[in-house]
Design a protein around this motif. Sequence first.
Motif: not given
Length: 216
Positions: A60-83
């Motif tokens: 019923f609502n698009e864009g809610l899968s964490g799996l499909t968003y996690i990579l661009p999310c982490l790339q956006t904020h890199s370099p990362l020390d912790m998640l």
Amino acid sequence: MKKRVVIFGDSNTWGYDAVTGGRFNEEIRWPMVAAKILGNEYRILEEGLCGRTTCLEDPFNEGLSGLTYILPCLQTHSPLDMLVVMLGTNDCKQRFSLTAANIALGMRRLVKKAMEAEVWRDNPNILVIAPGPILKECELSEVGKNMGVCSDKSYEIAKEYELIAKELGVGFFDSSKCVEMNDIDFMHLTADSHIALAKEVSVIIKNTLENKELKA
């Protein structure tokens, strides 16, 4: 550069306030309270989204899968020390027909994808947080029309997440030790619980990253 930590979650990370139907302010939301506790050496990156699941596409609502968003999310904020990841509440919705063990497999997929991402300043540091259980009263509340039968399995998530965390060699914290749900929809954190969770998680973040520096 400041230590960079992404906090990835659903409405209980976004800061949904069941009293107003809006969002708690930065003085209450647990990622922002943790940022204040940790101080200027840390950059806390708040990534909460209402309705987010570990790996499920909502019909019923698009864009809610964490799996499909996690990579661009982490790339956006890199370099990362912790998640830091706190998800699973929305996976309990009746329409997904999952067991707690199934939900943990979704978290496993999400964590493995994060571990393998080329976003880390050094080695991956990941903390899996089991969300506080959904109270049985939720099923009879207004929000229960959307959640359906969801409470019982939510109480089993913590033990399943702990097994996954041990398998993958990542951190684990059971938030039920310090949080309570509100008495309106019975599935969102109270303001006091945001503060309590921030205190607990900030200690884990600090200990994880400072111990890492001592071992280097």
